[in-house]
Design an enzyme around this catalytic site. Structure first.
Site, mmCIF file in Angstrom:
data_model
loop_
_atom_site.group_PDB
_atom_site.id
_atom_site.type_symbol
_atom_site.label_atom_id
_atom_site.label_comp_id
_atom_site.label_asym_id
_atom_site.label_seq_id
_atom_site.Cartn_x
_atom_site.Cartn_y
_atom_site.Cartn_z
ATOM 1 N N THR A 150 -63.403 0.700 56.502
ATOM 2 C CA THR A 150 -64.801 1.035 56.220
ATOM 3 C C THR A 150 -64.991 1.932 55.002
ATOM 4 O O THR A 150 -64.129 2.777 54.705
ATOM 5 C CB THR A 150 -65.412 1.753 57.446
ATOM 6 O OG1 THR A 150 -66.665 2.344 57.062
ATOM 7 C CG2 THR A 150 -64.515 2.854 57.986
ATOM 8 N N GLU A 152 -66.860 4.335 55.029
ATOM 9 C CA GLU A 152 -66.955 5.719 55.543
ATOM 10 C C GLU A 152 -65.696 6.512 55.196
ATOM 11 O O GLU A 152 -65.723 7.742 55.189
ATOM 12 C CB GLU A 152 -67.154 5.714 57.057
ATOM 13 C CG GLU A 152 -68.569 5.426 57.498
ATOM 14 C CD GLU A 152 -69.552 6.543 57.152
ATOM 15 O OE1 GLU A 152 -69.303 7.694 57.520
ATOM 16 O OE2 GLU A 152 -70.561 6.253 56.504
ATOM 17 N N TYR A 174 -65.488 9.375 63.487
ATOM 18 C CA TYR A 174 -65.335 7.923 63.295
ATOM 19 C C TYR A 174 -64.476 7.629 62.063
ATOM 20 O O TYR A 174 -63.521 6.848 62.129
ATOM 21 C CB TYR A 174 -66.727 7.293 63.135
ATOM 22 C CG TYR A 174 -66.712 5.872 62.608
ATOM 23 C CD1 TYR A 174 -66.394 4.794 63.440
ATOM 24 C CD2 TYR A 174 -67.023 5.591 61.273
ATOM 25 C CE1 TYR A 174 -66.392 3.493 62.951
ATOM 26 C CE2 TYR A 174 -67.021 4.297 60.787
ATOM 27 C CZ TYR A 174 -66.711 3.245 61.621
ATOM 28 O OH TYR A 174 -66.707 1.957 61.139
ATOM 29 N N LYS A 178 -60.818 5.874 61.720
ATOM 30 C CA LYS A 178 -60.606 4.679 60.888
ATOM 31 C C LYS A 178 -59.527 4.918 59.837
ATOM 32 O O LYS A 178 -58.842 3.993 59.410
ATOM 33 C CB LYS A 178 -61.924 4.264 60.232
ATOM 34 C CG LYS A 178 -62.899 3.563 61.187
ATOM 35 C CD LYS A 178 -62.508 2.105 61.430
ATOM 36 C CE LYS A 178 -63.528 1.362 62.261
ATOM 37 N NZ LYS A 178 -63.189 -0.053 62.475
#
Ligand code: NAP
Ligand code: G4F
Length: 375
Positions: A150, A152, A174, A178
């Site tokens: 991601t 992110e 999160y 990841k």
């Protein structure tokens, strides 16, 4: 062309077609449902992992499970969970996939601040569980593995735009989870020569997007306000910028990444970024309720309908509860590598087309809940 074999009585008959087999974790989610459609259309047998829940939890797959769907008989759901290693081994042993798309995750950034440990288990250790299950079932030299990484990961960005070389700086539990998954994939590629790759996907949306991600929250509220079923939309940071694409286009890239000779990581993005504020403006305008902003940017700013039937009505307010402990202010991806090496078109669906498709779908669904099955 199907291959032809001789039967015992000497007559020629069509042999069964050797179909490729794919396993999708997270098949019940937004991307999983589009990917299942894509793979079925390409002739795959598709196995999907579903979690046990106390109520019906796969409305996005309803149409595929309908026997009238063209490839329904090639689609199979199995109970398993990324945090249950044994269940992953069992599903791999039983289905022997050639391609695995690991899309399963606790995928909501703000929720990850409330569920940090669970997010670490599902979105981080879950990746390792899947990689180890591949080894435990002896599939490591035959299977191709896609990991849903991601944008992110870039978090507090070190460069604009972000590409495959940009350093990471995660800003949420999160993203931290990841990051673990990202490096697990790279490590298993180097250590065991596995075909394992990361798709570093920027935000992608659709009418199937979960209802608490900002785009869908906006388009769903726009429809409800238009139909007089909701008074106002409450949002957090209006000035966060995201590179928003369409999920249907992005799952094509996932597939392309597993059709290469060697596994590599790719940034998947449109190459354009805009604010939450702009997305909201476009969405309200699409429904015939253009808005203007009043007040100073911050908690007291409001969005007011500028013209039409609802002119003067306040339809957007800011609520502090939607601000995050640490924000990712700006994401903008550079999809050059995917364009060049995969031949993928990052501009297939424009932001405006995406907004229109989502608003139109939500207007239809707000008027008729059964319309959901079409999306
Ligand atoms: P989504 O709609 O939230 O779907 C997540 C899927 O993961 C659901 O099927 C969910 O099952 C499943 N899941 C959650 N916990 C699990 C567990 N412990 N074991 C097995 N499955 C589990 O997410 P999405 O938008 O389709 O995104 C797909 C993947 O891409 C996710 O990994 C996400 O983090 C990543 N990603 C998404 C974006 C984006 O903008 N959409 C961008 C970059 C990366 P239930 O339906 O039972 O909850
Ligand atoms: O829609 P969002 O919740 O998506 P976010 O945090 O960017 O994460 C999504 O994209 C990631 C890829 O970059 C994925 F990895 C992840 O799984 C997920 O799919 O929030 C987008 C922006 C944020 O800056 C947030 O602060 O919108 C801002 N925002 C403003 N008001 C809001 C709201 N977000 C949500 N969810 N709800 C609001 O009311």
């Amino acid at each position: 062309m199907p291959s032809v074999a001789s039967s015992p009585n000497g007559a020629s008959e069509a042999a069964p077609v050797e179909r490729r087999v794919a396993l999708i974790t997270g098949v019940t989610g937004q991307d999983g449902s589009y990917l299942a459609e894509l793979l079925l259309a390409k002739g795959y047998v598709v196995h999907g992992l579903k979690r046990r829940a106390s109520s019906y939890n796969h409305p996005r797959l309803e149409h595929i499970l309908d026997q009238k769907y063209p490839n329904s008989e090639r689609f199979h759901l199995h109970y398993a969970d990324l945090i249950d290693f044994g269940s992953l081994c069992a599903i791999l042993r039983d289905t022997k996939p050639q391609e695995i798309y690991n899309l399963g995750a606790q995928s909501h950034v703000q929720v990850s601040f409330q569920l940090p440990q669970y997010t670490a288990e599902a979105s981080g250790v879950g990746v390792m569980n899947m990689l180890e299950a591949i080894r435990a079932t002896g599939l490591e030299q035959t299977v191709k593995f896609y990991q849903a990484s991601t944008s992110e990961l870039y978090g507090k960005v070190h460069a604009i735009p972000q590409d495959e070389e940009t350093p990471f700086h995660p800003r949420s539990p999160y993203a931290v989870a990841k990051l673990y998954g990202f490096w697990a994939v790279k490590n298993y590629r180097e250590a065991y020569d596995m075909y394992a790759c990361n798709g570093i996907l920027f935000n992608h949306e659709s009418p199937r997007r979960g209802e608490i991600f900002v785009t869908r929250k906006i388009t769903k509220a726009v429809a409800a306000i238009k139909l007089g079923k909701q008074e106002c939309l409450y949002l957090g940071n209006l000035d966060a910028k995201r590179d928003w694409g369409h999920a249907r286009d992005y799952v094509e890239c996932m597939w392309l990444m597993l059709q290469q000779d060697t596994a590599e990581d790719f940034v998947i993005a449109t190459g354009e970024t805009t604010t939450v504020r702009d997305f909201a403006e476009r969405a309200f305008a699409r429904a015939g309720m253009p808005i203007r902003w009043e007040g100073k940017p911050g908690l007291t700013e409001t969005g007011v309908v500028a013209e039409g039937e609802l002119a003067g009505k306040t339809v957007v307010r800011v609520n502090a509860k939607y601000f995050r402990p640490a924000e990712v202010e700006l994401l903008l991806g550079d999809p050059s590598k995917a364009r060049t090496k995969l031949g993928w078109n990052p501009q297939k669906t424009s932001l405006q087309q995406l907004v229109e498709e989502m608003v139109d779908a939500d207007l239809e669904m707000a008027a008729d809940p059964n319309a959901y099955l079409k999306y």
